[in-house]
Design an enzyme around this catalytic site. Structure first.
Site, PDB file in Angstrom:
ATOM      1  CE  LYS A 119      18.580  -0.035   5.332  1.00 29.25           C
ATOM      2  NZ  LYS A 119      18.954   0.480   6.648  1.00 29.25           N
ATOM      3  CE1 TYR A 164      19.868  -8.678  -1.809  1.00 28.31           C
ATOM      4  CE2 TYR A 164      19.680  -8.243   0.544  1.00 28.31           C
ATOM      5  CZ  TYR A 164      19.805  -9.143  -0.506  1.00 28.31           C
ATOM      6  OH  TYR A 164      19.875 -10.477  -0.251  1.00 28.31           O
ATOM      7  CB  THR A 190      -0.896   0.040   1.260  1.00 28.17           C
ATOM      8  OG1 THR A 190      -0.048   0.175   2.413  1.00 28.17           O
ATOM      9  CG2 THR A 190      -1.760  -1.218   1.393  1.00 28.17           C
TER      10      THR A 190
HETATM   11  C1  HXC Z   1       2.824  -5.472   3.916  1.00 25.89           C
HETATM   12  C2  HXC Z   1       2.916  -4.096   5.754  1.00 25.89           C
HETATM   13  C3  HXC Z   1       3.586  -5.105   6.491  1.00 25.89           C
HETATM   14  C4  HXC Z   1       3.866  -6.350   5.840  1.00 25.89           C
HETATM   15  C5  HXC Z   1       3.321  -3.370   7.763  1.00 25.89           C
HETATM   16  N1  HXC Z   1       2.787  -3.058   6.582  1.00 25.89           N
HETATM   17  N2  HXC Z   1       3.829  -4.610   7.736  1.00 25.89           N
HETATM   18  N3  HXC Z   1       2.548  -4.277   4.483  1.00 25.89           N
HETATM   19  N4  HXC Z   1       3.475  -6.482   4.556  1.00 25.89           N
HETATM   20  N5  HXC Z   1       4.506  -7.342   6.469  1.00 25.89           N
HETATM   21  C6  HXC Z   1       2.086  -1.823   6.239  1.00 25.89           C
HETATM   22  C7  HXC Z   1       0.829  -1.654   7.071  1.00 25.89           C
HETATM   23  O1  HXC Z   1      -0.243  -2.407   6.528  1.00 25.89           O
HETATM   24  C8  HXC Z   1       0.581  -0.152   6.980  1.00 25.89           C
HETATM   25  O2  HXC Z   1      -0.010   0.214   5.759  1.00 25.89           O
HETATM   26  C9  HXC Z   1       2.009   0.404   6.961  1.00 25.89           C
HETATM   27  O3  HXC Z   1       2.870  -0.680   6.560  1.00 25.89           O
HETATM   28  C10 HXC Z   1       2.434   0.894   8.332  1.00 25.89           C
HETATM   29  O4  HXC Z   1       2.291  -0.164   9.274  1.00 25.89           O
HETATM   30  P1  HXC Z   1       2.309   0.120  10.852  1.00 25.89           P
HETATM   31  O5  HXC Z   1       2.325  -1.186  11.527  1.00 25.89           O
HETATM   32  O6  HXC Z   1       1.244   1.106  11.185  1.00 25.89           O
HETATM   33  O7  HXC Z   1       3.710   0.901  11.004  1.00 25.89           O
HETATM   34  P2  HXC Z   1       4.589   1.208  12.260  1.00 25.89           P
HETATM   35  O8  HXC Z   1       3.855   0.952  13.537  1.00 25.89           O
HETATM   36  O9  HXC Z   1       5.166   2.534  12.037  1.00 25.89           O
HETATM   37  O10 HXC Z   1       5.748   0.082  12.206  1.00 25.89           O
HETATM   38  C11 HXC Z   1       6.742   0.104  11.230  1.00 25.89           C
HETATM   39  C12 HXC Z   1       7.040  -1.325  10.682  1.00 25.89           C
HETATM   40  C13 HXC Z   1       7.257  -2.315  11.858  1.00 25.89           C
HETATM   41  C14 HXC Z   1       8.237  -1.208   9.770  1.00 25.89           C
HETATM   42  C15 HXC Z   1       5.832  -1.782   9.875  1.00 25.89           C
HETATM   43  O11 HXC Z   1       7.408  -3.618  11.366  1.00 25.89           O
HETATM   44  C16 HXC Z   1       8.443  -1.930  12.674  1.00 25.89           C
HETATM   45  O12 HXC Z   1       8.323  -1.144  13.603  1.00 25.89           O
HETATM   46  N6  HXC Z   1       9.665  -2.450  12.333  1.00 25.89           N
HETATM   47  C17 HXC Z   1      10.913  -2.203  13.099  1.00 25.89           C
HETATM   48  C18 HXC Z   1      11.724  -3.470  13.191  1.00 25.89           C
HETATM   49  C19 HXC Z   1      12.213  -3.913  11.805  1.00 25.89           C
HETATM   50  O13 HXC Z   1      11.515  -3.712  10.789  1.00 25.89           O
HETATM   51  N7  HXC Z   1      13.417  -4.557  11.797  1.00 25.89           N
HETATM   52  C20 HXC Z   1      14.074  -4.903  10.604  1.00 25.89           C
HETATM   53  C21 HXC Z   1      14.906  -3.723  10.196  1.00 25.89           C
HETATM   54  S1  HXC Z   1      16.301  -4.081   9.376  1.00 25.89           S
HETATM   55  P3  HXC Z   1      -1.617   0.472   5.617  1.00 25.89           P
HETATM   56  O14 HXC Z   1      -1.797   0.888   4.206  1.00 25.89           O
HETATM   57  O15 HXC Z   1      -2.262  -0.841   5.927  1.00 25.89           O
HETATM   58  O16 HXC Z   1      -1.938   1.547   6.612  1.00 25.89           O
HETATM   59  C22 HXC Z   1      16.118  -4.887   7.938  1.00 25.89           C
HETATM   60  C23 HXC Z   1      17.255  -5.210   7.087  1.00 25.89           C
HETATM   61  C24 HXC Z   1      17.224  -6.648   6.770  1.00 25.89           C
HETATM   62  O17 HXC Z   1      15.103  -5.259   7.637  1.00 25.89           O
HETATM   63  C25 HXC Z   1      18.314  -7.129   5.891  1.00 25.89           C
HETATM   64  C26 HXC Z   1      18.294  -8.631   5.777  1.00 25.89           C
HETATM   65  C27 HXC Z   1      19.422  -9.179   5.019  1.00 25.89           C
HETATM   66  P1  NAP Z   2      16.326  -4.540  14.438  1.00 29.76           P
HETATM   67  O1  NAP Z   2      16.856  -5.333  15.574  1.00 29.76           O
HETATM   68  O2  NAP Z   2      14.886  -4.663  14.088  1.00 29.76           O
HETATM   69  O3  NAP Z   2      16.677  -3.009  14.727  1.00 29.76           O
HETATM   70  C1  NAP Z   2      15.944  -1.946  14.279  1.00 29.76           C
HETATM   71  C2  NAP Z   2      15.934  -0.926  15.401  1.00 29.76           C
HETATM   72  O4  NAP Z   2      15.405   0.290  14.897  1.00 29.76           O
HETATM   73  C3  NAP Z   2      15.078  -1.344  16.605  1.00 29.76           C
HETATM   74  O5  NAP Z   2      15.862  -1.227  17.777  1.00 29.76           O
HETATM   75  C4  NAP Z   2      13.938  -0.335  16.609  1.00 29.76           C
HETATM   76  O6  NAP Z   2      13.610   0.001  17.965  1.00 29.76           O
HETATM   77  C5  NAP Z   2      14.546   0.845  15.866  1.00 29.76           C
HETATM   78  N1  NAP Z   2      13.538   1.638  15.168  1.00 29.76           N
HETATM   79  C6  NAP Z   2      12.666   1.211  14.230  1.00 29.76           C
HETATM   80  N2  NAP Z   2      11.896   2.226  13.833  1.00 29.76           N
HETATM   81  C7  NAP Z   2      12.305   3.325  14.530  1.00 29.76           C
HETATM   82  C8  NAP Z   2      11.894   4.684  14.557  1.00 29.76           C
HETATM   83  N3  NAP Z   2      10.899   5.109  13.784  1.00 29.76           N
HETATM   84  N4  NAP Z   2      12.551   5.527  15.384  1.00 29.76           N
HETATM   85  C9  NAP Z   2      13.550   5.098  16.186  1.00 29.76           C
HETATM   86  N5  NAP Z   2      13.990   3.819  16.201  1.00 29.76           N
HETATM   87  C10 NAP Z   2      13.354   2.944  15.373  1.00 29.76           C
HETATM   88  O7  NAP Z   2      17.139  -4.779  13.090  1.00 29.76           O
HETATM   89  P2  NAP Z   2      18.644  -5.232  12.751  1.00 29.76           P
HETATM   90  O8  NAP Z   2      18.523  -6.484  11.968  1.00 29.76           O
HETATM   91  O9  NAP Z   2      19.552  -5.162  13.906  1.00 29.76           O
HETATM   92  O10 NAP Z   2      19.045  -4.078  11.703  1.00 29.76           O
HETATM   93  C11 NAP Z   2      19.779  -2.935  12.080  1.00 29.76           C
HETATM   94  C12 NAP Z   2      20.240  -2.167  10.852  1.00 29.76           C
HETATM   95  O11 NAP Z   2      21.033  -2.980  10.005  1.00 29.76           O
HETATM   96  C13 NAP Z   2      19.112  -1.632   9.964  1.00 29.76           C
HETATM   97  O12 NAP Z   2      19.468  -0.392   9.432  1.00 29.76           O
HETATM   98  C14 NAP Z   2      19.052  -2.666   8.862  1.00 29.76           C
HETATM   99  O13 NAP Z   2      18.437  -2.196   7.702  1.00 29.76           O
HETATM  100  C15 NAP Z   2      20.510  -2.968   8.677  1.00 29.76           C
HETATM  101  N6  NAP Z   2      20.792  -4.272   8.047  1.00 29.76           N
HETATM  102  C16 NAP Z   2      20.564  -5.414   8.747  1.00 29.76           C
HETATM  103  C17 NAP Z   2      20.866  -6.625   8.167  1.00 29.76           C
HETATM  104  C18 NAP Z   2      20.653  -7.910   8.917  1.00 29.76           C
HETATM  105  O14 NAP Z   2      20.984  -8.976   8.412  1.00 29.76           O
HETATM  106  N7  NAP Z   2      20.109  -7.874  10.111  1.00 29.76           N
HETATM  107  C19 NAP Z   2      21.387  -6.660   6.881  1.00 29.76           C
HETATM  108  C20 NAP Z   2      21.598  -5.471   6.190  1.00 29.76           C
HETATM  109  C21 NAP Z   2      21.308  -4.273   6.791  1.00 29.76           C
HETATM  110  P3  NAP Z   2      12.137   0.460  18.386  1.00 29.76           P
HETATM  111  O15 NAP Z   2      11.198  -0.543  17.776  1.00 29.76           O
HETATM  112  O16 NAP Z   2      12.166   0.475  19.873  1.00 29.76           O
HETATM  113  O17 NAP Z   2      11.977   1.823  17.817  1.00 29.76           O
END
Ligand code: HXC
Ligand code: NAP
Length: 262
Positions: free
Chosen positions: A166, A151, A109
């Site tokens: 990114k 990526y 979305t």
């Molecule tokens: C599709 C999704 C979704 C999913 C959320 N959304 N999750 N859409 N698939 N799995 C959509 C929701 O439907 C909503 O759109 C919008 O995103 C916002 O969702 P909220 O839950 O209201 O957002 P919010 O509370 O701000 O939370 C943000 C978040 C959440 C990103 C969605 O997962 C979060 O807080 N993440 C932090 C932890 C994290 O993501 N860690 C990984 C980071 S590092 P609509 O239209 O429905 O309103 C990383 C690198 C990895 O990923 C590298 C690997 C090699």
């Molecule tokens: P993670 O544990 O989910 O860490 C993400 C952190 O960001 C959480 O501590 C979260 O804390 C904080 N965060 C999320 N939204 C935020 C916001 N709006 N404001 C302030 N803090 C916020 O993920 P991770 O795997 O360690 O990844 C860390 C970093 O490495 C990211 O930038 C990711 O893209 C990068 N990275 C990770 C990988 C991997 O393999 N893990 C690979 C490539 C790159 P709160 O929820 O408390 O806010």
């Protein structure tokens, strides 16, 4: 990784690690603190940031926690003002906070797209912009390290918002490296590959049943460790990195050159 670096490497520095309460951010914050920095851990969940800071303090180092949503500029500005007031300045900013989920683009979305761009790209801008003045006054040369992924330049099927955010961060860091290189601030990125035992890898690889596939594409035959990333960041923020500006330090075991389906 403690022991690899001089124990007083970062004495006198103040570092802000966004998303420092978990995963790679916590590992990095812990290493920086163990080398003498005062580390401020920022995140949305107060208890997570607080617990992380307490664990670092419990190991005999200096840390504190602040509740910050990096999407909210006034909150970020307030947090940095408070750090400067309480710690006397800011030397290091680690833009680590991020959000990500796997979703095919046609099913995404507009708000899903916006959410990731807001956390990753706008959050990195907000923190870097708000920290400019304090970092430019650092006695140790201010540093910004933003955590991205390779990526960013290969594209990332299934994670278009994160790939795009990114890529934007990479471009922002290169731009600021030039704009701020003569303002006493060095700007770089660290690009981790798949790091085992992290929320990021769980969401993107393991939950999608892609763990074994991903591993088969890492030339060195193992996932990265959180310590691998913390060490790369530490190099960049230390005196050893004082002539490194505008670069990407890729820490992925060679994964970026294994071409094929992402
Ligand atoms: C599709 C999704 C979704 C999913 C959320 N959304 N999750 N859409 N698939 N799995 C959509 C929701 O439907 C909503 O759109 C919008 O995103 C916002 O969702 P909220 O839950 O209201 O957002 P919010 O509370 O701000 O939370 C943000 C978040 C959440 C990103 C969605 O997962 C979060 O807080 N993440 C932090 C932890 C994290 O993501 N860690 C990984 C980071 S590092 P609509 O239209 O429905 O309103 C990383 C690198 C990895 O990923 C590298 C690997 C090699
Ligand atoms: P993670 O544990 O989910 O860490 C993400 C952190 O960001 C959480 O501590 C979260 O804390 C904080 N965060 C999320 N939204 C935020 C916001 N709006 N404001 C302030 N803090 C916020 O993920 P991770 O795997 O360690 O990844 C860390 C970093 O490495 C990211 O930038 C990711 O893209 C990068 N990275 C990770 C990988 C991997 O393999 N893990 C690979 C490539 C790159 P709160 O929820 O408390 O806010």
């Amino acid at each position: 990784m403690k022991g690899i670096f001089q124990p007083d490497l970062l004495v006198g520095r103040v570092a802000l690690v966004t998303g420092g309460g978990t995963g790679l951010g916590l590992e990095t914050a812990t290493l920086l603190a163990s080398l003498g920095a005062h580390v401020v851990i920022a995140g949305r969940r107060t208890e997570v940031a607080q617990e992380a800071a307490e664990s670092i303090v419990g190991q005999g180092h200096r840390a504190s926690a602040l509740q910050v949503d990096v999407r909210d500029y006034p909150q970020v500005e307030g947090a940095i003002a408070r750090i400067v007031q309480e710690q006397g300045g800011l030397d290091i900013l680690i833009n680590n906070a991020a959000g990500n989920f796997r979703c095919n683009t046609e099913e995404l979305t507009p708000n899903g797209w916006r959410t990731i761009i807001d956390i990753d790209l706008n959050g990195t801008f907000n923190c870097s912009h708000a920290a400019f003045e304090a970092l430019s006054k650092s006695k140790h040369v201010g540093r910004i390290v933003s955590i991205i992924t390779s990526y960013a330049w290969s594209g990332w099927p299934g994670c278009a918002p994160a790939a795009s955010a990114k890529a934007g961060i990479q471009s922002l860091m290169r731009t600021l490296a030039v704009e701020w290189g003569n303002r006493n601030i060095l700007c770089n990125t660290v690009a981790p590959g798949a790091i085992g035992d992290t929320e990021g890898a769980r969401r993107i690889h393991e939950d999608a049943g892609r763990g074994a596939h991903e591993l088969s594409r890492v030339p060195v035959g193992r996932f990265g460790s959180r310590a691998d990333i913390a060490a790369a960041v530490t190099y960049l923020v230390s005196d050893a990195g004082r002539y490194v500006n505008g670069t990407d330090l890729v820490v992925d075991g060679g994964r970026q050159f294994c071409f094929g389906t992402a």
